[in-house]
Motif scaffolding. Structure first.
Motif, mmCIF file in Angstrom:
data_model
loop_
_atom_site.group_PDB
_atom_site.id
_atom_site.type_symbol
_atom_site.label_atom_id
_atom_site.label_comp_id
_atom_site.label_asym_id
_atom_site.label_seq_id
_atom_site.Cartn_x
_atom_site.Cartn_y
_atom_site.Cartn_z
ATOM 1 N N LEU A 133 0.826 -1.212 0.000
ATOM 2 C CA LEU A 133 0.000 0.000 0.000
ATOM 3 C C LEU A 133 0.859 1.260 0.000
ATOM 4 C CD1 LEU A 133 -2.731 -1.158 2.524
ATOM 5 C CD2 LEU A 133 -2.912 -1.040 0.019
ATOM 6 N N TYR A 134 1.959 1.218 0.713
ATOM 7 C CA TYR A 134 2.874 2.359 0.732
ATOM 8 C C TYR A 134 3.656 2.467 -0.574
ATOM 9 C CZ TYR A 134 2.093 3.327 5.653
ATOM 10 O OH TYR A 134 1.524 3.679 6.846
ATOM 11 N N LEU A 135 3.981 1.329 -1.158
ATOM 12 C CA LEU A 135 4.852 1.336 -2.329
ATOM 13 C C LEU A 135 4.120 1.621 -3.635
ATOM 14 C CD1 LEU A 135 7.111 -1.687 -1.395
ATOM 15 C CD2 LEU A 135 7.643 0.751 -1.207
ATOM 16 N N ILE A 136 2.904 1.074 -3.799
ATOM 17 C CA ILE A 136 2.231 1.215 -5.100
ATOM 18 C C ILE A 136 0.782 1.683 -4.988
ATOM 19 C CG2 ILE A 136 3.731 -0.372 -6.352
ATOM 20 C CD1 ILE A 136 1.661 -2.586 -5.939
ATOM 21 N N GLY A 137 0.300 1.912 -3.780
ATOM 22 C CA GLY A 137 -1.074 2.374 -3.626
ATOM 23 C C GLY A 137 -2.079 1.234 -3.708
ATOM 24 N N TRP A 138 -3.321 1.550 -3.378
ATOM 25 C CA TRP A 138 -4.325 0.487 -3.272
ATOM 26 C C TRP A 138 -4.725 -0.086 -4.628
ATOM 27 C CZ3 TRP A 138 -9.214 0.715 -5.309
ATOM 28 C CH2 TRP A 138 -9.725 1.972 -5.625
ATOM 29 N N LYS A 139 -4.775 0.727 -5.664
ATOM 30 C CA LYS A 139 -5.204 0.202 -6.969
ATOM 31 C C LYS A 139 -4.212 -0.816 -7.509
ATOM 32 C CE LYS A 139 -7.761 4.369 -8.088
ATOM 33 N NZ LYS A 139 -7.737 5.638 -8.805
ATOM 34 N N PHE A 149 -8.314 -2.446 -0.212
ATOM 35 C CA PHE A 149 -9.103 -1.266 -0.559
ATOM 36 C C PHE A 149 -9.257 -0.325 0.632
ATOM 37 C CE2 PHE A 149 -13.276 0.833 -0.768
ATOM 38 C CZ PHE A 149 -13.038 1.652 -1.865
ATOM 39 N N ILE A 150 -9.686 -0.860 1.763
ATOM 40 C CA ILE A 150 -9.966 -0.011 2.933
ATOM 41 C C ILE A 150 -8.693 0.613 3.487
ATOM 42 C CG2 ILE A 150 -10.811 -0.017 5.318
ATOM 43 C CD1 ILE A 150 -12.762 -2.310 4.334
ATOM 44 N N ALA A 151 -7.700 -0.213 3.767
ATOM 45 C CA ALA A 151 -6.447 0.314 4.324
ATOM 46 C C ALA A 151 -5.757 1.225 3.315
ATOM 47 C CB ALA A 151 -5.528 -0.834 4.729
ATOM 48 N N GLY A 152 -5.831 0.869 2.055
ATOM 49 C CA GLY A 152 -5.180 1.667 1.017
ATOM 50 C C GLY A 152 -5.733 3.066 0.907
ATOM 51 N N ILE A 153 -7.037 3.214 1.065
ATOM 52 C CA ILE A 153 -7.644 4.548 1.035
ATOM 53 C C ILE A 153 -7.044 5.417 2.145
ATOM 54 C CG2 ILE A 153 -9.797 5.828 1.405
ATOM 55 C CD1 ILE A 153 -9.667 4.468 -1.342
ATOM 56 N N PHE A 154 -6.912 4.852 3.331
ATOM 57 C CA PHE A 154 -6.348 5.603 4.455
ATOM 58 C C PHE A 154 -4.875 5.941 4.220
ATOM 59 C CE2 PHE A 154 -10.190 4.253 6.454
ATOM 60 C CZ PHE A 154 -10.395 5.080 7.543
ATOM 61 N N VAL A 155 -4.105 4.963 3.737
ATOM 62 C CA VAL A 155 -2.673 5.190 3.515
ATOM 63 C C VAL A 155 -2.462 6.249 2.441
ATOM 64 C CG1 VAL A 155 -0.541 4.111 2.678
ATOM 65 C CG2 VAL A 155 -1.953 2.930 4.370
ATOM 66 N N GLU A 156 -3.261 6.216 1.390
ATOM 67 C CA GLU A 156 -3.100 7.207 0.321
ATOM 68 C C GLU A 156 -3.614 8.585 0.729
ATOM 69 O OE1 GLU A 156 -4.283 6.159 -3.658
ATOM 70 O OE2 GLU A 156 -3.325 4.204 -3.474
ATOM 71 N N LEU A 170 -3.960 7.543 11.545
ATOM 72 C CA LEU A 170 -5.039 7.262 10.601
ATOM 73 C C LEU A 170 -4.691 6.081 9.701
ATOM 74 C CD1 LEU A 170 -6.233 10.870 9.717
ATOM 75 C CD2 LEU A 170 -7.397 9.161 11.129
ATOM 76 N N CYS A 171 -3.415 5.929 9.373
ATOM 77 C CA CYS A 171 -2.996 4.747 8.601
ATOM 78 C C CYS A 171 -3.238 3.473 9.416
ATOM 79 C CB CYS A 171 -1.533 4.872 8.184
ATOM 80 S SG CYS A 171 -1.227 6.171 6.971
ATOM 81 N N LEU A 228 7.876 1.654 8.851
ATOM 82 C CA LEU A 228 8.844 1.533 7.758
ATOM 83 C C LEU A 228 8.276 1.909 6.390
ATOM 84 C CD1 LEU A 228 10.465 -1.852 8.842
ATOM 85 C CD2 LEU A 228 11.341 0.453 9.211
ATOM 86 N N GLY A 229 6.970 1.835 6.233
ATOM 87 C CA GLY A 229 6.345 2.092 4.937
ATOM 88 C C GLY A 229 6.660 3.452 4.343
ATOM 89 N N PRO A 230 6.541 4.542 5.116
ATOM 90 C CA PRO A 230 6.848 5.852 4.543
ATOM 91 C C PRO A 230 8.292 5.979 4.055
ATOM 92 C CG PRO A 230 5.548 6.106 6.533
ATOM 93 C CD PRO A 230 5.941 4.650 6.456
ATOM 94 N N THR A 231 9.223 5.379 4.775
ATOM 95 C CA THR A 231 10.628 5.411 4.356
ATOM 96 C C THR A 231 10.814 4.644 3.055
ATOM 97 O OG1 THR A 231 11.322 5.566 6.665
ATOM 98 C CG2 THR A 231 12.988 4.868 5.066
ATOM 99 N N LEU A 232 10.185 3.480 2.958
ATOM 100 C CA LEU A 232 10.264 2.706 1.711
ATOM 101 C C LEU A 232 9.618 3.467 0.561
ATOM 102 C CD1 LEU A 232 9.501 -0.899 3.005
ATOM 103 C CD2 LEU A 232 11.663 -0.023 2.129
ATOM 104 N N ARG A 233 8.500 4.113 0.834
ATOM 105 C CA ARG A 233 7.819 4.901 -0.205
ATOM 106 C C ARG A 233 8.745 5.991 -0.743
ATOM 107 N NH1 ARG A 233 2.179 7.637 1.062
ATOM 108 N NH2 ARG A 233 1.347 5.791 0.097
ATOM 109 N N LYS A 234 9.434 6.696 0.150
ATOM 110 C CA LYS A 234 10.350 7.751 -0.280
ATOM 111 C C LYS A 234 11.494 7.186 -1.112
ATOM 112 C CE LYS A 234 9.383 10.788 3.618
ATOM 113 N NZ LYS A 234 9.834 11.241 4.924
ATOM 114 N N ALA A 235 12.037 6.054 -0.674
ATOM 115 C CA ALA A 235 13.144 5.443 -1.420
ATOM 116 C C ALA A 235 12.693 5.024 -2.819
ATOM 117 C CB ALA A 235 13.684 4.234 -0.651
#
Length: 185
Positions: free
Chosen positions: A48-54, A100-107, A115-116, A168-175
């Motif tokens: 979800l952090y790396l590629i989003g919910w879709k 779907f549900i968690a992805g909406i919050f993460v995005e 909230l995530c 760790l997700g936000p750090t991976l997303r930035k990388a």
């Protein structure tokens, strides 16, 4: 540029599907339940952090179809329609809703960890509901007995997976974003 970003997302989705195929079969069976401890939801949380919910839905869909086709990618190195229709099959279906549900919050709230976490917990509740209902039906249990068998033993582990993903997700997303932009990590 838009085509390049789409291709990059597609490649990441395929890689995450491959990671799911590698990690999900490694499961720890518990003696009192047919539901093993699995890393599938951990991979989902990070995706979800790396590629989003879709794209995570696409990635998990590929994994699920490979398992349905008989490749041994489900827990315990199993696969096929029988496994998907068996006692743990409801959890696999529930994971689509989790994404779907968690992805909406993460995005929507990437810089608000609370909230995530809330989104991941809500998504897990829905996944647990699908899994428990199917488990109870398959094993002729009450819903409460299904919760005792298929949910309660996993709450602490799933909480740790959520914590790991949120930390760790936000750090991976930035990388990954830097790599996509062509910058060095």
């Amino acid at each position: 540029m838009k085509t390049q970003k789409k291709l990059y997302s597609l490649v990441l989705a395929a890689l995450i599907a491959a990671v799911t195929c590698v990690l999900a079969p490694f499961a720890i069976p518990l003696p009192m339940t047919p539901v093993p401890i699995s890393l599938t939801n951990l991979v989902i949380f990070f995706s979800l952090y790396l590629i989003g919910w879709k794209w995570s839905l696409v990635s998990f869909g590929v994994y699920y179809l490979l398992g349905l086709a008989g490749l041994p990618v489900f827990s315990g190195f199993t696969g096929g329609f029988g496994k998907a229709a068996g006692p743990t099959g409801g959890y696999l279906i529930g994971f689509f809703f989790l994404i779907f549900i968690a992805g909406i919050f993460v995005e929507r709230y990437p810089s608000r960890p609370f909230l995530c976490v809330a989104g991941m917990v809500c998504g897990m509740i829905v996944a647990y509901a699908f899994g428990t209902a199917w488990l109870a039906y398959q094993l002729n249990l009450t819903f409460w007995a299904g919760l005792m068998t298929g949910v309660f033993p996993y709450l602490i582990g799933d909480a740790l997976k959520i914590a790991a993903a949120v930390l760790l997700g936000p750090t991976l997303r930035k990388a990954v974003s830097r790599m996509q932009a062509g910058q060095t990590v």
